[in-house]
Design a protein around this motif. Structure first.
Motif, PDB file in Angstrom:
ATOM      1  N   ILE A 169      16.155  86.307  45.007  1.00 29.91           N
ATOM      2  CA  ILE A 169      14.986  85.434  45.070  1.00 29.91           C
ATOM      3  C   ILE A 169      13.872  86.206  45.764  1.00 29.91           C
ATOM      4  N   LEU A 170      12.748  86.316  45.057  1.00 28.12           N
ATOM      5  CA  LEU A 170      11.568  86.982  45.595  1.00 28.12           C
ATOM      6  C   LEU A 170      10.593  85.916  46.071  1.00 28.12           C
ATOM      7  N   VAL A 171      10.145  86.033  47.325  1.00 31.27           N
ATOM      8  CA  VAL A 171       9.118  85.133  47.853  1.00 31.27           C
ATOM      9  C   VAL A 171       7.900  85.973  48.211  1.00 31.27           C
ATOM     10  N   SER A 172       6.731  85.515  47.783  1.00 31.99           N
ATOM     11  CA  SER A 172       5.472  86.218  48.055  1.00 31.99           C
ATOM     12  C   SER A 172       4.452  85.208  48.572  1.00 31.99           C
ATOM     13  N   TYR A 173       3.683  85.638  49.570  1.00 31.04           N
ATOM     14  CA  TYR A 173       2.665  84.755  50.129  1.00 31.04           C
ATOM     15  C   TYR A 173       1.627  85.580  50.871  1.00 31.04           C
ATOM     16  N   MET A 174       0.450  85.022  50.995  1.00 28.99           N
ATOM     17  CA  MET A 174      -0.644  85.676  51.699  1.00 28.99           C
ATOM     18  C   MET A 174      -0.469  85.441  53.200  1.00 28.99           C
ATOM     19  N   ILE A 175      -0.441  86.533  53.969  1.00 26.99           N
ATOM     20  CA  ILE A 175      -0.363  86.373  55.423  1.00 26.99           C
ATOM     21  C   ILE A 175      -1.733  86.569  56.063  1.00 26.99           C
ATOM     22  N   ARG A 176      -2.615  87.228  55.350  1.00 23.90           N
ATOM     23  CA  ARG A 176      -4.013  87.385  55.725  1.00 23.90           C
ATOM     24  C   ARG A 176      -4.813  87.390  54.428  1.00 23.90           C
ATOM     25  N   PRO A 177      -6.100  87.171  54.500  1.00 26.47           N
ATOM     26  CA  PRO A 177      -6.883  87.160  53.256  1.00 26.47           C
ATOM     27  C   PRO A 177      -6.761  88.452  52.435  1.00 26.47           C
ATOM     28  N   ASP A 178      -6.444  89.546  53.101  1.00 26.86           N
ATOM     29  CA  ASP A 178      -6.388  90.828  52.408  1.00 26.86           C
ATOM     30  C   ASP A 178      -4.971  91.402  52.275  1.00 26.86           C
ATOM     31  N   TYR A 179      -3.935  90.610  52.602  1.00 28.83           N
ATOM     32  CA  TYR A 179      -2.582  91.162  52.565  1.00 28.83           C
ATOM     33  C   TYR A 179      -1.560  90.128  52.085  1.00 28.83           C
ATOM     34  N   LYS A 180      -0.817  90.527  51.070  1.00 31.60           N
ATOM     35  CA  LYS A 180       0.242  89.677  50.517  1.00 31.60           C
ATOM     36  C   LYS A 180       1.599  90.249  50.935  1.00 31.60           C
TER      37      LYS A 180
ATOM     38  N   ARG B 162       6.430  75.633  50.448  1.00 28.30           N
ATOM     39  CA  ARG B 162       6.836  75.953  49.075  1.00 28.30           C
ATOM     40  C   ARG B 162       5.645  75.969  48.121  1.00 28.30           C
ATOM     41  N   GLU B 163       4.748  75.026  48.273  1.00 30.26           N
ATOM     42  CA  GLU B 163       3.627  74.946  47.349  1.00 30.26           C
ATOM     43  C   GLU B 163       2.629  76.095  47.515  1.00 30.26           C
ATOM     44  N   ASN B 164       2.704  76.824  48.629  1.00 30.64           N
ATOM     45  CA  ASN B 164       1.815  77.958  48.878  1.00 30.64           C
ATOM     46  C   ASN B 164       2.535  79.301  48.729  1.00 30.64           C
ATOM     47  N   THR B 165       3.702  79.279  48.143  1.00 32.67           N
ATOM     48  CA  THR B 165       4.523  80.481  48.034  1.00 32.67           C
ATOM     49  C   THR B 165       4.852  80.760  46.581  1.00 32.67           C
TER      50      THR B 165
END
Length: 117
Positions: free
Chosen positions: A67-78, A53-56
């Motif tokens: 509910i929209l959830v966004s997070y980095m899956i790679r350094p160049d892609y969210k 949760r704290e990284n999302t």
């Protein structure tokens, strides 16, 4: 003694204000559990094993309908996914129409965004 009373009143006021805001803990927890299940069962192109949760970035719209959830899956892609409330809980909605609709909405609640509410 006067300072202690003033401090107590201030702390009670802050606690009351925090309690009055919307709470979507249950809904957010459900969506994050589903997203973690999705990550665990799909070919994992992400550099993460578990979404926390704290990284999302989380945005709740229409009082919890979306509910929209966004997070980095790679350094160049969210990655971002929209979950829609249904009678049985939440489901991912990949509709481009909904994605456009959300862009024009003001979130009811946010976490880990630039301007949290």
């Amino acid at each position: 003694m006067m300072k202690r009373g003033l401090l107590t009143i201030s702390l009670v006021g802050v606690a009351l204000l925090a309690a009055c805001g919307p709470s979507y803990d249950k809904e957010i927890k459900q969506v994050l559990e589903m997203e973690n299940e999705r990550l665990a069962t799909s070919p994992n192109e992400a550099n993460i094993n578990e979404l926390k949760r704290e990284n999302t970035q989380i945005a709740v719209y229409k009082e919890g309908e979306y509910i929209l959830v966004s997070y980095m899956i790679r350094p160049d892609y969210k990655a971002d996914f929209i979950y829609e409330s249904t009678d049985s809980g939440y489901e991912v909605n990949a509709s481009s129409d909904l994605r456009e609709k959300i862009k024009n909405m003001e979130p009811t609640y946010t976490e880990n965004m630039e301007e949290d509410s």
